[in-house]
Scaffold this active site. Sequence first.
Site, short mmCIF file in Angstrom:
data_model
loop_
_atom_site.label_atom_id
_atom_site.label_comp_id
_atom_site.label_asym_id
_atom_site.label_seq_id
_atom_site.Cartn_x
_atom_site.Cartn_y
_atom_site.Cartn_z
N SER A 155 -30.40 5.00 14.07
CA SER A 155 -29.84 6.09 13.27
C SER A 155 -30.23 7.43 13.86
O SER A 155 -31.24 7.54 14.57
CB SER A 155 -30.36 6.00 11.83
OG SER A 155 -30.04 7.17 11.11
N TYR A 168 -37.13 4.82 6.08
CA TYR A 168 -35.92 4.56 6.88
C TYR A 168 -36.13 5.07 8.31
O TYR A 168 -35.86 4.38 9.29
CB TYR A 168 -34.73 5.27 6.21
CG TYR A 168 -33.38 5.00 6.83
CD1 TYR A 168 -32.64 3.88 6.47
CD2 TYR A 168 -32.81 5.89 7.75
CE1 TYR A 168 -31.37 3.64 7.02
CE2 TYR A 168 -31.56 5.67 8.29
CZ TYR A 168 -30.84 4.55 7.92
OH TYR A 168 -29.60 4.32 8.46
N1 LIG Z 1 -23.57 4.97 7.06
C1 LIG Z 1 -24.34 5.82 7.72
O1 LIG Z 1 -24.25 7.05 7.52
C2 LIG Z 1 -25.30 5.34 8.75
C3 LIG Z 1 -25.85 6.28 9.64
C4 LIG Z 1 -26.73 5.84 10.62
C5 LIG Z 1 -27.04 4.49 10.73
N2 LIG Z 1 -26.49 3.60 9.85
C6 LIG Z 1 -26.84 2.19 10.02
O2 LIG Z 1 -25.66 1.47 10.32
C7 LIG Z 1 -25.81 0.10 9.93
C8 LIG Z 1 -24.59 -0.37 9.16
O3 LIG Z 1 -24.50 0.35 7.92
P1 LIG Z 1 -23.10 0.79 7.24
O4 LIG Z 1 -23.00 2.26 7.38
O5 LIG Z 1 -21.99 -0.07 7.76
O6 LIG Z 1 -23.42 0.49 5.69
P2 LIG Z 1 -22.98 -0.76 4.75
O7 LIG Z 1 -23.90 -0.70 3.60
O8 LIG Z 1 -21.52 -0.71 4.49
O9 LIG Z 1 -23.27 -2.03 5.68
C9 LIG Z 1 -24.54 -2.62 5.81
C10 LIG Z 1 -24.36 -4.12 5.65
O10 LIG Z 1 -25.64 -4.75 5.81
C11 LIG Z 1 -25.74 -5.76 4.80
N3 LIG Z 1 -27.14 -6.04 4.52
C12 LIG Z 1 -28.03 -5.27 3.85
N4 LIG Z 1 -29.21 -5.91 3.74
C13 LIG Z 1 -29.07 -7.11 4.36
C14 LIG Z 1 -29.95 -8.20 4.58
N5 LIG Z 1 -31.20 -8.19 4.10
N6 LIG Z 1 -29.50 -9.26 5.29
C15 LIG Z 1 -28.22 -9.28 5.75
N7 LIG Z 1 -27.33 -8.28 5.55
C16 LIG Z 1 -27.76 -7.19 4.87
C17 LIG Z 1 -25.02 -5.16 3.61
O11 LIG Z 1 -24.67 -6.15 2.65
C18 LIG Z 1 -23.83 -4.48 4.25
O12 LIG Z 1 -22.72 -5.33 4.37
C19 LIG Z 1 -27.12 0.04 9.14
O13 LIG Z 1 -28.15 -0.46 9.97
C20 LIG Z 1 -27.38 1.49 8.79
O14 LIG Z 1 -28.76 1.75 8.59
C21 LIG Z 1 -25.63 4.00 8.88
#
Ligand SMILES: NC(=O)c1ccc[n+]([C@@H]2O[C@H](COP(=O)([O-])OP(=O)(O)OC[C@H]3O[C@@H](n4cnc5c(N)ncnc54)[C@H](O)[C@@H]3O)[C@@H](O)[C@H]2O)c1
Length: 275
Positions: A155, A168
């Site tokens: 991130s 985080y």
């Molecule tokens: N959305 C943002 O702004 C952002 C920014 C930087 C990084 N990220 C990172 O990107 C990645 C994807 O996130 P996203 O934005 O698609 O959000 P999201 O919440 O839509 O997707 C995350 C997915 O991970 C799954 N998940 C959560 N805990 C879990 C576990 N213990 N075991 C298996 N699956 C699990 C959730 O059910 C979900 O489907 C994450 O690692 C997040 O930290 C997101």
Amino acid sequence: MGALDGKVAFITGAARGQGRSHAIRFAAEGADIIAIDVCAQVKTVDYPTATTDDLDETVRRVRATGRRILAAEADVRDYDALKQAVDAGLAEFGRLDIVVANAGISTTAPTLEMSDEMWTTMIDVNLTGQWRTLKAAVPHIIAGGRGGSVVIISSLAVQMANANLAHYSAAKSGLVGLMRVLAKELAPHNIRVNTVHPTTVATDMVLNDVTYRLFRPDLEAPTRADFEKAASAVNALPMTMTEPEDITEAVLYLVADSGRYVTGTQHIIDAGGRL
Ligand SMILES: NC(=O)c1ccc[n+]([C@@H]2O[C@H](COP(=O)([O-])OP(=O)(O)OC[C@H]3O[C@@H](n4cnc5c(N)ncnc54)[C@H](O)[C@@H]3O)[C@@H](O)[C@H]2O)c1
């Protein structure tokens, strides 16, 4: 000719958001997909994590590209469940070339007031969960002897400090150390390892009231429009937030031949936000 013809990719957190976007695009580029998601509410998280219906929709959309997918409900805190899912994928598709360790959660609290449970859950899912994912999957890439590529979703929270996100930020920073060591260890096998650092992505992780309040502590009941105004202010480029497909482009570059000599690096997609 797709960029990933004949390849097999394992993607965690694939039920929705960025994970789903990677799965659909990889399939459109010719890869078969092994997908897992927790499909249950993760304790301490204030917004809904994915459901079985979400994972089913990913399966439907991958199959619509003409490629195969094997999906399972598994928690990245459960090594045995991860191993079972990857091993089943290997039995089905016969090889593994790519891992995208993407599953993650977001919770928020001031650093010194955070509960032990919130801290340890974050580290268990967002840091140790990624390591378990790699431990379950990467030996299959090594055994294939054809090289491969691992992408760890970190991130912008590594490059930019945000109040209320110490756990985080610590987890996502830990992933950089994990990536660098693994990149060195796997280089002799021609397996590349890189991290991706997105700024705000329009997914359910941020499109919720908890995040709106985090970005707009000045407002009683902030709306998405209020949130978008604050999110835009962080960027140098004139834009609000990225879409999952923007992150998929970077991930695809790293896992395809386009990134064949790129390893041990941090790819930042932040619209200039850290400048
Ligand atoms: N959305 C943002 O702004 C952002 C920014 C930087 C990084 N990220 C990172 O990107 C990645 C994807 O996130 P996203 O934005 O698609 O959000 P999201 O919440 O839509 O997707 C995350 C997915 O991970 C799954 N998940 C959560 N805990 C879990 C576990 N213990 N075991 C298996 N699956 C699990 C959730 O059910 C979900 O489907 C994450 O690692 C997040 O930290 C997101």
